[in-house]
Each structure stands twice: as C-alpha cells, then as structure tokens.
Design a protein around this motif. Structure first.
Motif, PDB file in Angstrom:
ATOM      1  N   THR A   1       0.420  -1.054   0.217  1.00 33.64           N
ATOM      2  CA  THR A   1      -0.308  -0.001   0.080  1.00 33.64           C
ATOM      3  C   THR A   1       0.943   1.355  -0.060  1.00 33.64           C
ATOM      4  N   LEU A   2       2.368   0.922  -0.310  1.00 34.92           N
ATOM      5  CA  LEU A   2       3.083   2.728  -0.375  1.00 34.92           C
ATOM      6  C   LEU A   2       2.592   3.155  -1.818  1.00 34.92           C
ATOM      7  N   PRO A   3       2.752   3.760  -1.393  1.00 35.33           N
ATOM      8  CA  PRO A   3       3.169   4.891  -3.040  1.00 35.33           C
ATOM      9  C   PRO A   3       4.391   4.658  -3.578  1.00 35.33           C
ATOM     10  N   GLU A   4       4.583   5.078  -5.039  1.00 36.32           N
ATOM     11  CA  GLU A   4       6.497   5.032  -5.083  1.00 36.32           C
ATOM     12  C   GLU A   4       6.912   5.603  -5.069  1.00 36.32           C
ATOM     13  N   THR A   5       6.609   7.159  -4.996  1.00 38.80           N
ATOM     14  CA  THR A   5       7.295   8.325  -4.541  1.00 38.80           C
ATOM     15  C   THR A   5       6.852   9.076  -3.139  1.00 38.80           C
TER      16      THR A   5
ATOM     17  N   PRO B   1      10.967  15.537   2.996  1.00 41.14           N
ATOM     18  CA  PRO B   1      11.317  16.338   4.398  1.00 41.14           C
ATOM     19  C   PRO B   1      12.394  17.268   4.646  1.00 41.14           C
ATOM     20  N   GLU B   2      13.293  16.799   3.538  1.00 42.30           N
ATOM     21  CA  GLU B   2      14.819  17.180   4.390  1.00 42.30           C
ATOM     22  C   GLU B   2      15.007  18.851   2.699  1.00 42.30           C
ATOM     23  N   SER B   3      14.625  18.079   1.839  1.00 41.76           N
ATOM     24  CA  SER B   3      15.035  18.507   0.367  1.00 41.76           C
ATOM     25  C   SER B   3      14.104  19.107   0.087  1.00 41.76           C
ATOM     26  N   GLY B   4      12.947  18.301   0.029  1.00 41.13           N
ATOM     27  CA  GLY B   4      12.032  18.766  -0.676  1.00 41.13           C
ATOM     28  C   GLY B   4      11.581  18.475  -2.525  1.00 41.13           C
ATOM     29  N   LYS B   5      12.133  17.413  -2.451  1.00 38.80           N
ATOM     30  CA  LYS B   5      12.760  16.771  -3.654  1.00 38.80           C
ATOM     31  C   LYS B   5      11.585  15.494  -3.785  1.00 38.80           C
ATOM     32  N   THR B   6      11.512  15.191  -4.661  1.00 35.05           N
ATOM     33  CA  THR B   6      11.120  13.380  -5.119  1.00 35.05           C
ATOM     34  C   THR B   6      12.085  12.558  -5.024  1.00 35.05           C
ATOM     35  N   GLN B   7      11.203  11.929  -3.935  1.00 36.23           N
ATOM     36  CA  GLN B   7      12.146  10.306  -3.728  1.00 36.23           C
ATOM     37  C   GLN B   7      11.454   9.120  -4.005  1.00 36.23           C
ATOM     38  N   THR B   8      12.300   8.096  -4.499  1.00 39.89           N
ATOM     39  CA  THR B   8      11.734   6.675  -4.823  1.00 39.89           C
ATOM     40  C   THR B   8      11.576   5.729  -4.685  1.00 39.89           C
TER      41      THR B   8
ATOM     42  N   GLY C   1      13.071   1.763   0.827  1.00 39.00           N
ATOM     43  CA  GLY C   1      13.231   2.475   1.413  1.00 39.00           C
ATOM     44  C   GLY C   1      12.824   3.372   1.033  1.00 39.00           C
ATOM     45  N   TYR C   2      12.407   5.164   0.808  1.00 45.06           N
ATOM     46  CA  TYR C   2      12.424   6.236  -0.544  1.00 45.06           C
ATOM     47  C   TYR C   2      14.048   6.278  -0.773  1.00 45.06           C
TER      48      TYR C   2
ATOM     49  N   HIS D   1      13.003   6.034   5.997  1.00 47.28           N
ATOM     50  CA  HIS D   1      13.224   4.407   6.335  1.00 47.28           C
ATOM     51  C   HIS D   1      11.131   4.329   6.765  1.00 47.28           C
ATOM     52  N   ILE D   2       9.922   4.228   6.837  1.00 48.53           N
ATOM     53  CA  ILE D   2       8.886   4.231   7.256  1.00 48.53           C
ATOM     54  C   ILE D   2       8.532   2.590   7.455  1.00 48.53           C
ATOM     55  N   GLY D   3       7.917   2.403   7.807  1.00 49.16           N
ATOM     56  CA  GLY D   3       6.759   1.403   8.370  1.00 49.16           C
ATOM     57  C   GLY D   3       8.148   0.391   8.796  1.00 49.16           C
ATOM     58  N   LYS D   4       8.263  -0.673   7.855  1.00 50.74           N
ATOM     59  CA  LYS D   4       8.562  -1.913   8.456  1.00 50.74           C
ATOM     60  C   LYS D   4      10.108  -2.226   7.458  1.00 50.74           C
ATOM     61  N   ASP D   5      10.634  -0.930   7.179  1.00 48.57           N
ATOM     62  CA  ASP D   5      11.778  -0.603   6.435  1.00 48.57           C
ATOM     63  C   ASP D   5      13.447  -0.975   7.051  1.00 48.57           C
ATOM     64  N   MET D   6      13.541  -0.849   8.282  1.00 44.69           N
ATOM     65  CA  MET D   6      14.574  -1.245   8.958  1.00 44.69           C
ATOM     66  C   MET D   6      14.109  -2.182   9.098  1.00 44.69           C
ATOM     67  N   ALA D   7      13.172  -2.971   9.552  1.00 46.57           N
ATOM     68  CA  ALA D   7      13.527  -4.597   9.817  1.00 46.57           C
ATOM     69  C   ALA D   7      14.368  -6.028   9.208  1.00 46.57           C
ATOM     70  N   VAL D   8      14.746  -4.871   8.110  1.00 37.81           N
ATOM     71  CA  VAL D   8      15.757  -6.297   7.580  1.00 37.81           C
ATOM     72  C   VAL D   8      17.329  -5.741   8.568  1.00 37.81           C
ATOM     73  N   VAL D   9      17.559  -4.090   8.500  1.00 38.38           N
ATOM     74  CA  VAL D   9      18.717  -4.538   9.459  1.00 38.38           C
ATOM     75  C   VAL D   9      18.321  -5.041  10.839  1.00 38.38           C
ATOM     76  N   ASP D  10      17.268  -4.899  11.472  1.00 40.90           N
ATOM     77  CA  ASP D  10      17.282  -4.888  13.190  1.00 40.90           C
ATOM     78  C   ASP D  10      17.852  -6.937  13.245  1.00 40.90           C
ATOM     79  N   GLN D  11      17.310  -7.529  12.020  1.00 33.91           N
ATOM     80  CA  GLN D  11      17.722  -8.752  11.767  1.00 33.91           C
ATOM     81  C   GLN D  11      18.803  -8.888  11.641  1.00 33.91           C
ATOM     82  N   ALA D  12      19.946  -8.532  10.862  1.00 34.37           N
ATOM     83  CA  ALA D  12      21.204  -8.719  10.769  1.00 34.37           C
ATOM     84  C   ALA D  12      21.694  -8.255  11.702  1.00 34.37           C
ATOM     85  N   LEU D  13      21.219  -7.030  12.757  1.00 39.83           N
ATOM     86  CA  LEU D  13      22.358  -6.839  14.061  1.00 39.83           C
ATOM     87  C   LEU D  13      22.046  -7.828  14.462  1.00 39.83           C
TER      88      LEU D  13
END
Length: 104
Positions: A7-11, A15-22, A43-44, A54-66
């Motif tokens: 359900t996440l949008p593609e872009t 919040p910092e630069s105001g530019k579009t992230q994908t 992430g975007y 990074h939003i939602g569960k994006d960081m889960a892969v980092v948490d598991q690796a750690l």
C-alpha cells in the motif's frame, strides 16, 4: 502512513530537501564487534546520492541482521565467559558449595 509495502506509494517528497524520492532498495552495511554484513535496505531514495527515508517495516532487515551479528558474537564468547566464570569460582562450583553449606 501505511506500513505494508503493497500500500506504499511509489514516490514521496523528501521532508528535508523537498525533492521527489522513489521507492527502492540500496545496499546498507550493518556492523557489530568487527563483523559486518551488507543488506538490501528498502526505503525512499533520491535519484543519485543522498539520504533515504525509511518508514514502517523498512528497518526490519537491519534489525534482523544486527540480531544475527550479536548472536554470532555473543555465542562465540559465551563459552569463554562460562569458562572464566567457572575458573573464578562461579558456575556449577558455586552451586555445589552452596548445596554443601546447606547440608552442614
């Protein structure tokens, strides 16, 4: 904001630069006690170089690796820790002395 990748949008607007992230993935190095592993971090991201969002569960892969790196490091030193505890009078030897003291 939604946490499910479906359900996440593609872009999104940064919040910092105001530019579009994908939405995408980039390699990210996770390190702990001299060991490291590279994971694909969702992430975007901006086009080219730059910080991602990074939003939602994006960081889960980092948490598991750690967690995996910590388990590997701690299990490797666990036997050494147990050996030093027994050598210092800890571990089973302490339990044996306590049992003998109660019997007296």
């Amino acid at each position: 904001m939604a946490t499910n990748d479906e359900t996440l949008p593609e872009t999104m607007i940064s919040p910092e630069s105001g530019k579009t992230q994908t939405r995408g993935v980039r390699p990210f190095t996770v390190a702990y006690k001299g060991e490291s592993v590279v994971v694909d971090l969702p992430g975007y991201y901006p086009s080219g170089e730059g910080e991602g969002v990074h939003i939602g569960k994006d960081m889960a892969v980092v948490d598991q690796a750690l967690r995996d790196l910590k388990d590997k490091a701690d299990n490797g030193s666990a036997s050494a820790h147990q050996a030093s505890a027994v050598a210092a009078g800890g571990g089973r030897s302490v339990q044996g002395r306590r049992k003998r003291l109660r019997q007296i």
